[in-house]
Design an enzyme around this catalytic site. Structure first.
Site, PDB file in Angstrom:
ATOM      1  CB  CYS A 173      98.340  15.214  30.188  1.00  0.00           C
ATOM      2  SG  CYS A 173      99.830  15.321  31.226  1.00  0.00           S
ATOM      3  CG  HIS A 208      95.724  17.838  33.011  1.00  0.00           C
ATOM      4  ND1 HIS A 208      95.172  16.599  32.728  1.00  0.00           N
ATOM      5  CD2 HIS A 208      97.025  17.610  33.290  1.00  0.00           C
ATOM      6  CE1 HIS A 208      96.106  15.662  32.846  1.00  0.00           C
ATOM      7  NE2 HIS A 208      97.237  16.249  33.189  1.00  0.00           N
ATOM      8  CD  GLU A 213      91.681  16.982  32.069  1.00  0.00           C
ATOM      9  OE1 GLU A 213      92.427  16.070  32.454  1.00  0.00           O
ATOM     10  OE2 GLU A 213      92.060  17.874  31.273  1.00  0.00           O
TER      11      GLU A 213
END
Length: 245
Positions: free
Chosen positions: A100, A190, A192
């Protein structure tokens, strides 16, 4: 499995109380996704001015740059210092994965341009399409050419650095992923994140008046429709960072 390798997370955001309590901070979220047995992981809170010393850098096998509430096109002292660090990591041929804001600041450090996304906020689970050139790059991973990933950004990479290559795009964002040589890669989404983290962020953005209440309600209503391809992203990110592609 980790062969004693060392990795560093360059934390570019302040942890919310919720994420600290639930996940041990964003550092904990990244370790959960990327860490393997036998590896050592450390965190440097670069947004607070905490950077690795020059003599420490050589001891790490790879670096991960996180998301941030700051703009990658800003000139805060810590952002300028981070850009200098990333240029140094490039000269040392260190593995770097940018996520990001990390994706955007990595592009800027290498000579690209970032700014507000022309299409506005991209929040939710987005389908991104891997370019044809990635079929060779990721061939050993046996992953689909279209992957869903959680997104939460209003900035984007507008112009790639010289010699960088777009390796994924979406309907809203032209540069969802890029790579620079064999050692640096950026991901706008993202991989994660969990949906739980995204819901928390939507509430925070609404409370800060960054997004309208009606838009937040719409985002929440749509969130159950598609699941992010977390296993595929984990495989892709760990394989890149650890030189297994």
């Amino acid at each position: 499995m980790g062969d004693g390798k060392r990795f560093a997370v360059l934390l570019c955001a302040e942890d919310s109380d919720y994420v600290k309590k639930r996940y041990g901070g964003y550092y904990g979220v990244f370790v959960e996704m990327l860490a393997e047995e036998g590896e050592a992981w450390e965190v440097f809170k670069v947004a607070n001015g905490e950077f690795p010393d020059d003599d420490e850098i050589a001891n790490f096998d790879g670096f991960v740059i996180t998301g941030s509430c700051n703009d990658a096109h800003g000139n805060d002292v810590w952002i300028c210092k981070l850009i200098a660090l990333l240029k140094k990591l490039d000269s040392l041929n260190k593995k770097v994965l940018g996520i990001c804001f990390g994706h955007q600041i990595l592009s800027r450090a290498l000579g690209g341009k970032t700014g507000r996304a022309i299409s506005g906020w991209d929040i939710g689970v987005t389908a991104i399409h891997l370019s044809s050139s990635t079929s060779t790059l990721f061939s050993s991973l046996n992953i689909p050419t279209t992957l869903s990933v959680i997104e939460c950004h209003q900035d984007e990479v507008r112009e790639l650095p010289p010699e960088a290559e777009v390796i994924a795009w979406s309907e809203k964002t032209g540069v969802e992923m890029f790579r620079y040589g064999d050692h640096m890669m950026g991901i706008q989404g993202h991989p994660e994140y969990t949906k739980d983290i995204l819901l928390h962020l939507i509430d925070r953005l609404m409370q800060l008046s960054f997004i309208e209440d009606s838009y937040a309600d719409e985002l929440k209503a749509n969130l159950g429709k598609v699941e992010p391809d977390k296993d595929a992203w984990k495989k892709l990110c760990t394989s890149f960072l650890k030189g297994r592609l």
